[in-house]
Write a protein that holds these residues in place. Structure first.
Motif, short mmCIF file in Angstrom:
data_model
loop_
_atom_site.label_atom_id
_atom_site.label_comp_id
_atom_site.label_asym_id
_atom_site.label_seq_id
_atom_site.Cartn_x
_atom_site.Cartn_y
_atom_site.Cartn_z
N GLY A 180 0.80 -1.31 -0.08
CA GLY A 180 -0.14 0.02 -0.05
C GLY A 180 0.75 1.36 0.07
N LEU A 181 2.08 1.14 0.01
CA LEU A 181 2.72 2.60 -0.13
C LEU A 181 3.77 2.39 -1.27
CD1 LEU A 181 4.03 2.53 3.68
CD2 LEU A 181 2.17 4.00 2.41
N PRO A 182 4.27 3.42 -1.76
CA PRO A 182 4.84 3.70 -3.05
C PRO A 182 6.43 3.30 -2.71
CG PRO A 182 3.90 5.94 -2.57
CD PRO A 182 3.54 4.86 -1.28
N ALA A 183 7.02 2.87 -3.61
CA ALA A 183 8.23 2.03 -3.70
C ALA A 183 9.18 3.28 -3.29
CB ALA A 183 8.68 1.45 -5.11
N GLY A 184 9.86 3.11 -2.31
CA GLY A 184 10.96 3.95 -1.77
C GLY A 184 10.57 4.65 -0.72
N ASP A 185 9.26 4.50 -0.24
CA ASP A 185 8.88 5.02 0.95
C ASP A 185 9.37 4.23 2.29
OD1 ASP A 185 7.78 7.23 -0.55
OD2 ASP A 185 5.82 6.82 0.25
N VAL A 186 9.57 3.19 2.09
CA VAL A 186 10.30 2.49 3.29
C VAL A 186 11.39 1.85 3.11
CG1 VAL A 186 9.44 0.58 5.13
CG2 VAL A 186 7.73 2.04 3.91
N MET A 187 12.47 2.12 4.00
CA MET A 187 13.83 1.52 4.06
C MET A 187 14.17 0.95 5.17
SD MET A 187 15.70 4.95 2.42
CE MET A 187 17.13 4.29 2.47
N GLN A 188 15.14 0.05 5.08
CA GLN A 188 15.80 -0.55 6.22
C GLN A 188 17.20 -0.43 6.09
OE1 GLN A 188 16.09 -4.98 6.18
NE2 GLN A 188 16.60 -5.14 8.66
N VAL A 189 17.46 0.23 7.13
CA VAL A 189 19.14 0.69 7.25
C VAL A 189 19.96 0.00 8.35
CG1 VAL A 189 20.85 2.72 7.07
CG2 VAL A 189 18.32 2.99 6.21
N TRP A 190 21.00 -0.86 7.73
CA TRP A 190 21.70 -1.23 8.90
C TRP A 190 23.02 -0.58 9.00
CZ3 TRP A 190 21.85 -5.63 11.64
CH2 TRP A 190 20.50 -6.55 11.63
N LEU A 191 23.52 -0.34 10.15
CA LEU A 191 24.66 0.57 10.53
C LEU A 191 25.96 -0.46 11.05
CD1 LEU A 191 22.77 3.28 12.40
CD2 LEU A 191 23.29 3.07 9.85
N SER A 192 26.92 0.10 10.73
CA SER A 192 28.10 -0.59 11.37
C SER A 192 28.87 0.60 12.23
CB SER A 192 29.19 -1.05 10.29
OG SER A 192 30.18 -1.58 10.84
N TYR A 193 29.02 0.47 13.48
CA TYR A 193 29.36 1.70 14.22
C TYR A 193 30.55 1.16 15.43
CZ TYR A 193 26.11 0.14 18.03
OH TYR A 193 25.62 -0.59 18.80
N ASP A 194 31.17 2.26 15.83
CA ASP A 194 31.87 2.13 17.00
C ASP A 194 31.32 3.27 18.05
OD1 ASP A 194 33.59 0.56 15.34
OD2 ASP A 194 35.26 2.18 15.30
N ARG A 195 31.70 2.90 19.34
CA ARG A 195 31.05 3.59 20.55
C ARG A 195 32.28 3.60 21.62
NH1 ARG A 195 25.39 2.05 21.69
NH2 ARG A 195 24.90 3.61 20.73
N PHE A 196 32.63 4.83 21.82
CA PHE A 196 33.60 4.66 22.84
C PHE A 196 33.03 6.02 24.13
CE2 PHE A 196 34.84 7.55 19.38
CZ PHE A 196 35.18 8.71 19.94
N ALA A 197 34.00 5.93 25.26
CA ALA A 197 33.66 6.80 26.25
C ALA A 197 34.72 7.74 26.35
CB ALA A 197 33.35 5.91 27.70
N THR A 198 34.44 9.00 26.72
CA THR A 198 35.40 9.90 27.30
C THR A 198 35.01 10.14 28.82
OG1 THR A 198 35.48 10.85 25.22
CG2 THR A 198 36.39 12.12 26.97
N GLY A 199 36.03 10.04 29.58
CA GLY A 199 36.02 10.46 31.15
C GLY A 199 36.49 11.71 31.41
N PRO A 200 36.76 12.11 32.72
CA PRO A 200 37.21 13.34 33.25
C PRO A 200 38.49 13.64 32.70
CG PRO A 200 36.60 11.77 35.07
CD PRO A 200 36.41 10.92 33.78
N LYS A 201 38.93 14.81 32.22
CA LYS A 201 39.96 15.44 31.85
C LYS A 201 40.20 14.91 30.50
CE LYS A 201 42.04 16.60 36.30
NZ LYS A 201 43.14 16.37 37.20
N GLY A 202 39.21 14.55 29.82
CA GLY A 202 39.36 13.91 28.32
C GLY A 202 39.91 12.34 28.48
#
Length: 260
Positions: A180-202
């Motif tokens: 019921g929706l036009p082509a291209g109106d719905v997308m699935q996007v996978w992400l590859s990512y990193d996540r890191f933390a920063t503490g006191p004084k960098g």
């Protein structure tokens, strides 16, 4: 106790909390019942598949040449579209094109307050589709469960003096043939990512999360990309992302270039 001693104890305590959170999060995401994908999508049975589904704007496979087969590292990067606004902690104003949908997902995930249920609630409310009424509550529940597993109060922010940064390096976007929706109106996007933390004084995280994956489904609604779980049964699963993998390239994994 002197001010310097007090500040020193505070910094030491913050570093200990930082280390505990990083270790615990890594353990949860990698080996303990939570995965990067299920935190946002709640699909514990999802398994990668060898065959790719049609990718939105994905590169065509290139024949092996003198330099070897094409890989995401060699391929042209997806240029992310710049947002035109910011509201409720979320970047806005992405066009209704494949690159616009990819950009909306990347910006959201990099800005997402994944460990702060109050900020995350505001963000999720801003991006959730009106056709997915349980989307926000489900993800807030996941955040609170994770906070409790980390020894934090169920609701609240992250410990003082600690910040987390999420950096998306590659995406695998596919169009979803939604009834019921036009082509291209719905997308699935996978992400590859990193996540890191920063503490006191960098102080930097010595053991960041690297190469994590997560996926989102978005649909073009009311002139903007909205996040939805209406089409979970239509999701597809990618081969593993590696920058030097020809299989990842053929499956549609493309590195991203952030807008200047």
């Amino acid at each position: 106790m002197s001010v310097d001693s007090s500040n020193g104890l505070k910094a030491r305590k913050a570093r200990l909390i930082l280390a505990a959170i990083v270790i615990a999060v890594a353990a949860l995401l990698v080996a303990g019942g939570f995965t990067a994908a299920t935190l946002m999508q709640g699909d514990p049975d999802g398994k990668p598949q060898a065959e790719a589904s049609p990718s939105a704007g994905a590169p065509a496979p290139t024949a092996t040449g003198a330099s070897g087969p094409m890989t995401p590292e060699k391929g042209k990067k997806t240029e992310l579209r710049k947002p035109t606004g910011q509201k409720d902690g979320v970047s806005t104003g992405f066009p209704g094109s494949p690159s616009g949908g990819i950009s909306a997902v990347v910006y959201f995930w990099e800005e997402y307050a994944w460990l702060d249920d109050e900020k995350a609630h505001q963000q999720l409310t801003a991006v959730a589709s009106k056709d997915s009424p349980g989307y926000v509550d489900k993800r807030i529940s996941e955040i609170r469960t994770m906070r409790e597993a980390l020894g934090l109060p169920p609701s609240g922010g992250i410990p003082a003096d600690i910040t987390f940064t999420t950096a998306v390096h590659a995406t695998r976007a596919t169009t979803v043939k939604a009834p019921g929706l036009p082509a291209g109106d719905v997308m699935q996007v996978w992400l590859s990512y990193d996540r890191f933390a920063t503490g006191p004084k960098g102080g930097r995280d010595e053991n960041p999360l690297r190469g994590e994956t997560v996926d989102f489904t978005v649909k073009w609604q009311d002139g903007t990309w909205k996040f939805t779980d209406e089409f979970n049964e239509l999701r597809s699963f990618p081969v593993a992302y590696e920058p030097t993998s020809p299989y990842a390239w053929k499956d549609g994994w493309v590195q991203v270039r952030h807008a200047d």
